[in-house]
Scaffold this active site. Sequence first.
Site, PDB file in Angstrom:
ATOM      1  N   HIS A 106       0.833  -1.200   0.033  1.00 31.33           N
ATOM      2  CA  HIS A 106      -0.017  -0.039  -0.082  1.00 31.33           C
ATOM      3  C   HIS A 106       0.884   1.372   0.060  1.00 31.33           C
ATOM      4  O   HIS A 106       0.444   2.276   0.428  1.00 31.33           O
ATOM      5  CB  HIS A 106      -0.944  -0.029   1.197  1.00 31.33           C
ATOM      6  N   GLY A 115      -1.246  -2.500  -5.553  1.00 35.98           N
ATOM      7  CA  GLY A 115      -2.294  -3.330  -5.216  1.00 35.98           C
ATOM      8  C   GLY A 115      -3.592  -2.752  -4.828  1.00 35.98           C
ATOM      9  O   GLY A 115      -4.622  -3.156  -4.904  1.00 35.98           O
ATOM     10  N   HIS A 116      -3.682  -1.610  -4.278  1.00 35.63           N
ATOM     11  CA  HIS A 116      -4.536  -0.832  -3.785  1.00 35.63           C
ATOM     12  C   HIS A 116      -4.666   0.728  -4.559  1.00 35.63           C
ATOM     13  O   HIS A 116      -3.934   1.381  -4.313  1.00 35.63           O
ATOM     14  CB  HIS A 116      -4.545  -0.709  -2.395  1.00 35.63           C
ATOM     15  N   HIS A 172     -12.327  -6.298  -5.369  1.00 33.74           N
ATOM     16  CA  HIS A 172     -12.290  -5.643  -3.819  1.00 33.74           C
ATOM     17  C   HIS A 172     -13.134  -4.237  -4.481  1.00 33.74           C
ATOM     18  O   HIS A 172     -12.718  -3.453  -5.227  1.00 33.74           O
ATOM     19  CB  HIS A 172     -10.851  -5.322  -3.507  1.00 33.74           C
ATOM     20  N   GLU A 205     -13.913  -8.611   0.527  1.00 31.94           N
ATOM     21  CA  GLU A 205     -14.417  -7.173   0.661  1.00 31.94           C
ATOM     22  C   GLU A 205     -14.843  -6.770  -0.944  1.00 31.94           C
ATOM     23  O   GLU A 205     -14.778  -5.689  -1.217  1.00 31.94           O
ATOM     24  CB  GLU A 205     -13.676  -6.310   1.091  1.00 31.94           C
ATOM     25  N   GLU A 223     -19.128  -1.940   2.527  1.00 30.82           N
ATOM     26  CA  GLU A 223     -18.176  -1.046   3.368  1.00 30.82           C
ATOM     27  C   GLU A 223     -18.404   0.464   3.274  1.00 30.82           C
ATOM     28  O   GLU A 223     -18.768   0.986   2.197  1.00 30.82           O
ATOM     29  CB  GLU A 223     -16.681  -1.353   2.988  1.00 30.82           C
ATOM     30  N   CYS A 283     -16.296   2.813   3.167  1.00 30.49           N
ATOM     31  CA  CYS A 283     -15.495   3.374   2.316  1.00 30.49           C
ATOM     32  C   CYS A 283     -15.801   3.170   0.764  1.00 30.49           C
ATOM     33  O   CYS A 283     -15.546   3.868   0.001  1.00 30.49           O
ATOM     34  CB  CYS A 283     -13.973   2.793   2.458  1.00 30.49           C
ATOM     35  N   CYS A 328      -9.747   2.766   8.255  1.00 27.13           N
ATOM     36  CA  CYS A 328     -10.128   3.547   6.911  1.00 27.13           C
ATOM     37  C   CYS A 328     -11.207   4.267   6.887  1.00 27.13           C
ATOM     38  O   CYS A 328     -11.245   5.275   6.521  1.00 27.13           O
ATOM     39  CB  CYS A 328      -9.977   2.791   5.647  1.00 27.13           C
ATOM     40  N   CYS A 329     -12.315   3.727   7.549  1.00 27.29           N
ATOM     41  CA  CYS A 329     -13.550   4.216   7.405  1.00 27.29           C
ATOM     42  C   CYS A 329     -13.956   5.569   8.309  1.00 27.29           C
ATOM     43  O   CYS A 329     -14.514   6.626   7.800  1.00 27.29           O
ATOM     44  CB  CYS A 329     -14.703   3.376   7.932  1.00 27.29           C
TER      45      CYS A 329
END
Length: 624
Positions: free
Chosen positions: A133, A182-183, A243, A295, A311, A313, A394-395
Amino acid sequence: MLPSRSVLRPLGTAEIAITGGFWAEKQELNARVILAHCEKWMERVGWTANFDRAADGTVAESHAGIEFVDSEVYKLLEGMAWELGRMPDPALERRYHALVARVAAAQEPDGYLHTSFGRPGQPARFSNLEWGHELYCFGHLIQAAVARLRTGHDDALPAVARRLADHVWDVFGPGGRVAVCGHPEIEPALAELARATGEPRYLELARLFVERRGTGTLGPIAYGAEYFQDDTPVRDATVLRGHAVRALYLSAGAVDVAVETDDAELRAAVEAQWEATVARRTYVTGGMGSHHLDEAFGTDFELPPDRAYAETCAGIASNMLSWRLLLQSGDPRYAELIERTLLNTVLVSPREDGRAFYYTNTLQQREEGVEPDEFEVTDRALSSLRAPWFWVSCCPTNVARTLASVQLSFATASETGVQLHQYGSYAIDTVLGDGRRVQLDVRSGYPFDGEVTVEVGGETAVEFALTLRVPSWARGAATLRDRGVPVAVDGDTVTIERRFTPGETVVLSLPMEPRVTRPHPRIDAVRGQVAIERGPLVLCVESPDLPHGLDTEHVEIDLSVPPRASANGAVVTLRGRADDQPASLLPYGDPVPAPRTAPFEAALVPYFSWANRGPSTMRVWIPA
């Protein structure tokens, strides 16, 4: 965001401000509680101190949290920047600058900035692009810097972001390493930084990351390449998959790149993916993502309410994508999904006091939740009631930055007029392309009350076009009066174009009677059930509103009695029922029907407000 070309122009923080009502309460809660809550928790668990330890060389021995906790500090900084742009606050300003200084102190001479990689005793830089990340965290730092730039300050954090973006250009730009994170996240951030600074290299880098996605640059993982959208190039995909947050962030960045490079093919591909995803892979609340394990989006019509991941996010990322598509097309469908998602997914997350949050948003709670320890960190998907903090938080920080800037998605301008997309109480003061100044005072008790009054301000008359969105659920029943005279309402928007005099009003009235919503027949999990909506709000039945001894697993709705409106929700007629007696040892075969109770009335509450009265059971979809 501020695209270089668009059908609609977003308003800046100096052009629109919330003035009261529902959204003022949410922004006040964010300013007064949520931002400070996030800040205190990150100090408590050591995530902020990682930057201090990185600066003094001790972080390898004592790094706190998982690899991407830097990003939460950056999202907090973004929320602070938007809040300071909305409402100056000397105390918050001091806290903001102090935190920026700690982050800046950890930046290395070549611009690299991450507390989990690259120092002696840590993994090498960019050695784990699948899960590390690093670029994702960089993206959130850059977005925080863009928020500072957009609110009129080119100071320390934007300087850090420029050095960091220059470093990424050197490593991953033309002639550099052909790879992606990856994200996804850095893609929209780089495009926005390019817009805010005028530096074309940042846009080119965003374009490279978008084009490389789906070409197999990431290593194999158990979930498959679809998990991080590395299975198919963006322009070749037909639906969002893998995801959910990753897919939506990537799509937002792809739209930014398409707009700035005039790539009609890429933009059309994302538009088609949005269309397919909304039609087949989206919950009635606007939530996206039905898999807990990865997710991820499920397959078409795989939308189980009791296993909904949805989620928070992902809801915020969905709105990021819809907003970009709205600006480019003016199509009010994008604004309608923003409204649905904002009110029925994003706002579910924070508890009424702003000190606990949902990470995932189930549409059915079969057993009463467990009160979390208010002083302990919780696993993200295991909280059955809102928790104060998560190991992956993260949220909460995403909610903070969203609420601090939520007004920026309420209205837009064009060369000839102003468009209202979301309703509440807010003021607009903007200048159209030819220099005409338009001032509007929008007043409404929305989302509970359907009357929206728009009063023209200023000191002189001005000619412009005023466009108001008409939600799909209001078509055929909405009414509009211009200076008290009825105006025909036909379609998904209504526009009044004339010379407006200060003090004149336009009043849009939207029907707020509860309505019955039935699922698509292919959504197996809710076949034979209905949801009740009122205005823009999805409602739910919650056990505190049922007779003693009855829970939400043992009720049916009697549709022969139409639901009626209450102050903030609806009243429906229900019947209680025991479990039917099984025909055999297994729960199969023709059961012996259990008796139903006499009908009784029960209140349905807005889904976003559920679980604020202690442990409860809840359901959105009710057997009919």
